[in-house]
Design a protein around this motif. Structure first.
Motif, PDB file in Angstrom:
ATOM      1  N   THR A  82      31.608 -10.933 -54.179  1.00  0.00           N
ATOM      2  CA  THR A  82      32.427 -10.484 -55.317  1.00  0.00           C
ATOM      3  C   THR A  82      31.582  -9.726 -56.336  1.00  0.00           C
ATOM      4  O   THR A  82      30.362  -9.892 -56.414  1.00  0.00           O
ATOM      5  CB  THR A  82      33.121 -11.661 -56.057  1.00  0.00           C
ATOM      6  OG1 THR A  82      32.112 -12.436 -56.715  1.00  0.00           O
ATOM      7  CG2 THR A  82      33.922 -12.528 -55.100  1.00  0.00           C
ATOM      8  N   ARG A  83      32.261  -8.901 -57.119  1.00  0.00           N
ATOM      9  CA  ARG A  83      31.582  -8.088 -58.128  1.00  0.00           C
ATOM     10  C   ARG A  83      30.997  -8.955 -59.239  1.00  0.00           C
ATOM     11  O   ARG A  83      29.901  -8.706 -59.717  1.00  0.00           O
ATOM     12  CB  ARG A  83      32.587  -7.103 -58.729  1.00  0.00           C
ATOM     13  CG  ARG A  83      33.177  -6.184 -57.676  1.00  0.00           C
ATOM     14  CD  ARG A  83      34.377  -5.464 -58.222  1.00  0.00           C
ATOM     15  NE  ARG A  83      35.040  -4.684 -57.185  1.00  0.00           N
ATOM     16  CZ  ARG A  83      36.137  -3.977 -57.371  1.00  0.00           C
ATOM     17  NH1 ARG A  83      36.712  -3.956 -58.567  1.00  0.00           N
ATOM     18  NH2 ARG A  83      36.686  -3.300 -56.395  1.00  0.00           N
ATOM     19  N   GLU A  84      31.760  -9.976 -59.625  1.00  0.00           N
ATOM     20  CA  GLU A  84      31.268 -10.835 -60.712  1.00  0.00           C
ATOM     21  C   GLU A  84      29.999 -11.578 -60.292  1.00  0.00           C
ATOM     22  O   GLU A  84      29.059 -11.699 -61.070  1.00  0.00           O
ATOM     23  CB  GLU A  84      32.339 -11.837 -61.143  1.00  0.00           C
ATOM     24  CG  GLU A  84      33.446 -11.241 -61.996  1.00  0.00           C
ATOM     25  CD  GLU A  84      34.388 -10.347 -61.186  1.00  0.00           C
ATOM     26  OE1 GLU A  84      34.426 -10.506 -59.947  1.00  0.00           O
ATOM     27  OE2 GLU A  84      35.063  -9.491 -61.783  1.00  0.00           O
ATOM     28  N   LEU A  85      29.989 -12.049 -59.050  1.00  0.00           N
ATOM     29  CA  LEU A  85      28.786 -12.740 -58.585  1.00  0.00           C
ATOM     30  C   LEU A  85      27.620 -11.750 -58.521  1.00  0.00           C
ATOM     31  O   LEU A  85      26.489 -12.088 -58.883  1.00  0.00           O
ATOM     32  CB  LEU A  85      29.030 -13.399 -57.220  1.00  0.00           C
ATOM     33  CG  LEU A  85      27.826 -14.130 -56.621  1.00  0.00           C
ATOM     34  CD1 LEU A  85      27.313 -15.214 -57.557  1.00  0.00           C
ATOM     35  CD2 LEU A  85      28.169 -14.736 -55.261  1.00  0.00           C
ATOM     36  N   ALA A  86      27.903 -10.520 -58.104  1.00  0.00           N
ATOM     37  CA  ALA A  86      26.840  -9.503 -58.070  1.00  0.00           C
ATOM     38  C   ALA A  86      26.272  -9.293 -59.478  1.00  0.00           C
ATOM     39  O   ALA A  86      25.057  -9.237 -59.662  1.00  0.00           O
ATOM     40  CB  ALA A  86      27.391  -8.186 -57.507  1.00  0.00           C
ATOM     41  N   LEU A  87      27.151  -9.212 -60.455  1.00  0.00           N
ATOM     42  CA  LEU A  87      26.693  -9.022 -61.839  1.00  0.00           C
ATOM     43  C   LEU A  87      25.798 -10.169 -62.287  1.00  0.00           C
ATOM     44  O   LEU A  87      24.791  -9.977 -62.968  1.00  0.00           O
ATOM     45  CB  LEU A  87      27.895  -8.947 -62.788  1.00  0.00           C
ATOM     46  CG  LEU A  87      28.639  -7.612 -62.775  1.00  0.00           C
ATOM     47  CD1 LEU A  87      30.040  -7.778 -63.371  1.00  0.00           C
ATOM     48  CD2 LEU A  87      27.853  -6.573 -63.576  1.00  0.00           C
ATOM     49  N   GLN A  88      26.196 -11.367 -61.861  1.00  0.00           N
ATOM     50  CA  GLN A  88      25.432 -12.529 -62.268  1.00  0.00           C
ATOM     51  C   GLN A  88      24.055 -12.584 -61.605  1.00  0.00           C
ATOM     52  O   GLN A  88      23.054 -12.866 -62.260  1.00  0.00           O
ATOM     53  CB  GLN A  88      26.238 -13.748 -61.900  1.00  0.00           C
ATOM     54  CG  GLN A  88      25.596 -15.018 -62.309  1.00  0.00           C
ATOM     55  CD  GLN A  88      26.479 -16.153 -61.860  1.00  0.00           C
ATOM     56  OE1 GLN A  88      27.612 -16.270 -62.290  1.00  0.00           O
ATOM     57  NE2 GLN A  88      25.981 -16.957 -60.969  1.00  0.00           N
ATOM     58  N   ILE A 108      28.479  -1.760 -57.127  1.00  0.00           N
ATOM     59  CA  ILE A 108      29.695  -2.557 -56.860  1.00  0.00           C
ATOM     60  C   ILE A 108      30.955  -1.705 -56.916  1.00  0.00           C
ATOM     61  O   ILE A 108      31.023  -0.700 -57.622  1.00  0.00           O
ATOM     62  CB  ILE A 108      29.852  -3.719 -57.884  1.00  0.00           C
ATOM     63  CG1 ILE A 108      29.790  -3.211 -59.334  1.00  0.00           C
ATOM     64  CG2 ILE A 108      28.838  -4.799 -57.653  1.00  0.00           C
ATOM     65  CD1 ILE A 108      30.072  -4.283 -60.370  1.00  0.00           C
ATOM     66  N   GLY A 109      31.945  -2.127 -56.177  1.00  0.00           N
ATOM     67  CA  GLY A 109      33.234  -1.450 -56.198  1.00  0.00           C
ATOM     68  C   GLY A 109      33.788  -1.417 -57.610  1.00  0.00           C
ATOM     69  O   GLY A 109      33.492  -2.290 -58.421  1.00  0.00           O
ATOM     70  N   GLY A 110      34.543  -0.397 -57.920  1.00  0.00           N
ATOM     71  CA  GLY A 110      35.174  -0.312 -59.231  1.00  0.00           C
ATOM     72  C   GLY A 110      34.283   0.294 -60.296  1.00  0.00           C
ATOM     73  O   GLY A 110      34.754   0.691 -61.360  1.00  0.00           O
ATOM     74  N   GLN A 281      43.157  -6.224 -61.850  1.00  0.00           N
ATOM     75  CA  GLN A 281      42.646  -5.650 -63.099  1.00  0.00           C
ATOM     76  C   GLN A 281      41.626  -4.571 -62.789  1.00  0.00           C
ATOM     77  O   GLN A 281      40.979  -4.597 -61.739  1.00  0.00           O
ATOM     78  CB  GLN A 281      41.944  -6.750 -63.906  1.00  0.00           C
ATOM     79  CG  GLN A 281      42.853  -7.779 -64.473  1.00  0.00           C
ATOM     80  CD  GLN A 281      42.052  -8.992 -64.963  1.00  0.00           C
ATOM     81  OE1 GLN A 281      41.254  -9.566 -64.235  1.00  0.00           O
ATOM     82  NE2 GLN A 281      42.274  -9.377 -66.195  1.00  0.00           N
ATOM     83  N   LYS A 282      41.444  -3.683 -63.758  1.00  0.00           N
ATOM     84  CA  LYS A 282      40.365  -2.703 -63.624  1.00  0.00           C
ATOM     85  C   LYS A 282      39.022  -3.433 -63.736  1.00  0.00           C
ATOM     86  O   LYS A 282      38.913  -4.452 -64.410  1.00  0.00           O
ATOM     87  CB  LYS A 282      40.453  -1.679 -64.763  1.00  0.00           C
ATOM     88  CG  LYS A 282      41.682  -0.806 -64.663  1.00  0.00           C
ATOM     89  CD  LYS A 282      41.305   0.651 -64.949  1.00  0.00           C
ATOM     90  CE  LYS A 282      42.426   1.588 -64.602  1.00  0.00           C
ATOM     91  NZ  LYS A 282      43.534   1.503 -65.572  1.00  0.00           N
ATOM     92  N   GLN A 283      37.996  -2.867 -63.077  1.00  0.00           N
ATOM     93  CA  GLN A 283      36.706  -3.542 -63.066  1.00  0.00           C
ATOM     94  C   GLN A 283      36.144  -3.770 -64.472  1.00  0.00           C
ATOM     95  O   GLN A 283      35.579  -4.812 -64.768  1.00  0.00           O
ATOM     96  CB  GLN A 283      35.681  -2.789 -62.218  1.00  0.00           C
ATOM     97  CG  GLN A 283      34.373  -3.532 -62.031  1.00  0.00           C
ATOM     98  CD  GLN A 283      34.586  -4.950 -61.516  1.00  0.00           C
ATOM     99  OE1 GLN A 283      35.416  -5.186 -60.653  1.00  0.00           O
ATOM    100  NE2 GLN A 283      33.853  -5.909 -62.065  1.00  0.00           N
TER     101      GLN A 283
END
Ligand code: ADP
Ligand code: MG
Length: 450
Positions: A82-88, A108-110, A281-283
């Motif tokens: 997931t994008r959120e996990l990537a951010l973390q 990441i996507g978005g 939602q949008k990224q």
């Protein structure tokens, strides 16, 4: 074992100190040394046990020892579902790289593809990525140097091997250099060895399963309960629960984006402030909400399983599974958002009387649960107000209809059909929970056989 005893450079050591860590967790102590020796490792340990540092420390040490410069391109790729996990993960990498010169980035996507491409061309030594966007850059970004790749890390590996990612991952692995180290990490050890072979581990990978001998698959500090609640009382119970816990930090899981949207609109309308996180939602919005909830010391987040995996959100008091998960593994990941890093937390699972059979599956997966009772006298009786509101407010009405439809669709797609059988739902009662006195006509397009 102390971090001080690890054979890492001063830059990394000082960064670990600054992060405030002294003693390694078990998974760190057991995987970091073989990873630093260049072994391929499959590491499994409960959620919240510190797997991120277990792969980041060896990865960064490797970049340092090989003196990776921007012109050498990418040496480490970390893949996250997931994008959120990537951010973390990116955030933790940033902290660890504080005193290093190596370049690092996120893909990441978005996000803005072109900005990512421009950065990649300049040389990014360590990349955190989601599979789709990574594959896109590998195939289409000219000047992205990945021929020097030394290590591929796959976090939440069992998820990455599931349908949806499987094909992308296979293509990614095909494009990447074969002579490299591979590190696979996951919380749930249900992945078949044959699945892993597809990800092309080198010969003789090390399997390290920290929890093999433990008799629970969830964190020790986690107190877990379920409540049996009929369809028509579900919303009332959720509302009562959330209103009682306004000073706490609570995550509520739903089975569909539309149901999250509807409940978020409704709750905010009736003065139970909530945040929402889901795939529609949008990224940009997803990112700001994620960080807002991370930084809050109380509040309610309504979400789908986009937030189930890996995310390290500080000090979550309660995990509520308003819609049950599809299988015990998803359950374990959802409750893994609390009681992390040795702390305490609580969880509550909503079940319909017809869904009680799910408890057997949880028991089999070593999840210890108690039944919680909510006396009906304590449940706020706001049904008639709810129905009036949904009838009068055009937007809420539309949204309730979408939520209702998506709930049924999601229900029809559960894997465990014996327990989650959409034909057993009492639609009048389900509709009540969405604020309808009579079930709305919705185009379901679901087949009973599915
Ligand atoms: P996992 O990936 O296994 O679910 P994380 O890597 O997200 O776990 O770490 C969970 C939490 O534990 C994080 O808040 C992290 O900062 C903390 N943590 C990690 N390593 C240590 C350690 N050695 N000592 C104390 N806390 C740690
Ligand atoms: Mg993790």
């Amino acid at each position: 074992m102390e971090f001080a005893k690890l054979d890492v450079c001063d830059k990394t050591r000082n960064a670990i100190n600054d992060m405030g860590f002294t003693t390694m967790t078990e998974v760190q102590a057991r995987t970091i040394p073989p990873l630093m020796a260049g072994r391929d490792v499959l590491g499994a340990a409960k959620t919240g046990s510190g797997k991120t540092l277990a792969f980041l420390i060896p990865a960064i040490e490797m970049l340092y020892r090989l003196k990776f410069k921007p012109r050498n391109g990418t040496g480490v790729i970390i893949v996250s579902p997931t994008r959120e996990l990537a951010l973390q993960i990116f955030g933790v990498a940033k902290d660890l790289l504080k005193y290093h010169q190596h370049t690092f980035g996120i893909v990441i996507g978005g996000a803005n593809r072109r900005a990512e491409a421009e950065k990649l061309v300049k040389g990014v030594n360590l990349i955190v990525a989601t599979p789709g966007r990574l594959l896109d850059h590998l195939q289409n970004t000219k000047g992205f140097v990945f021929k020097n790749l030394q290590a591929l890390v796959i976090d939440e590996a069992d998820r990455i091997l599931e349908i949806g990612f499987e094909e992308e991952m296979a293509q990614i692995v095909k494009i990447l250099p074969k002579e490299r180290q591979t590190m696979l990490f996951s919380a749930t050890q249900t992945t078949k060895v044959s699945d892993l072979a597809r990800i092309s581990l080198k010969k003789g990978p090390l399997y390290i399963n920290v929890d093999e001998k433990k008799d629970t698959s969830t964190a020790e500090g986690l107190e877990q309960g379920y409540v049996v609640c009929d369809s028509d009382k579900r919303f009332l119970l959720l509302f009562t629960f959330l209103r009682k816990n306004l000073k706490k930090k609570v995550i509520v899981f739903f089975s569909s984006c539309n149901s999250v949207k509807y409940h978020a609109e409704l709750m905010n309308y009736i003065d139970v402030p909530v945040l929402e996180l889901h795939g529609k939602q949008k990224q940009q919005k997803r990112t700001t909400t994620f960080f807002e909830f991370c930084n809050a010391d109380k509040g309610i987040l309504l979400c789908t399983d986009v937030a189930a995996r890996g995310l390290d959100i500080p000090a979550v008091d309660w995990i509520v599974q308003f819609d049950p998960p599809d299988d015990p593994r998803d359950y374990i990941h959802r409750v893994g958002r609390t009681a992390r890093g040795g702390k305490n937390g609580k969880s509550l699972l909503f079940l319909l009387p017809s869904e009680l059979g799910f408890l057997r599956y949880l028991k089999h997966a070593k999840v210890p649960l108690n039944e919680y009772q909510f006396p009906s006298s304590k449940i706020a009786n706001v049904q008639s107000q709810l129905e009036k509101l949904v009838e009068k407010n055009y937007y809420l009405h539309q949204s309730a209809k979408d939520g209702y439809r998506s709930y049924l669709q999601a229900y029809a797609s559960y894997g465990l059909k014996k327990i989650f059988n959409v034909n057993n739902l009492d639609l009048t009662k389900v509709a009540k929970s969405f604020g309808f006195s009579v079930p709305p006509r919705v185009n379901l397009a679901i087949q009973s056989s599915k």
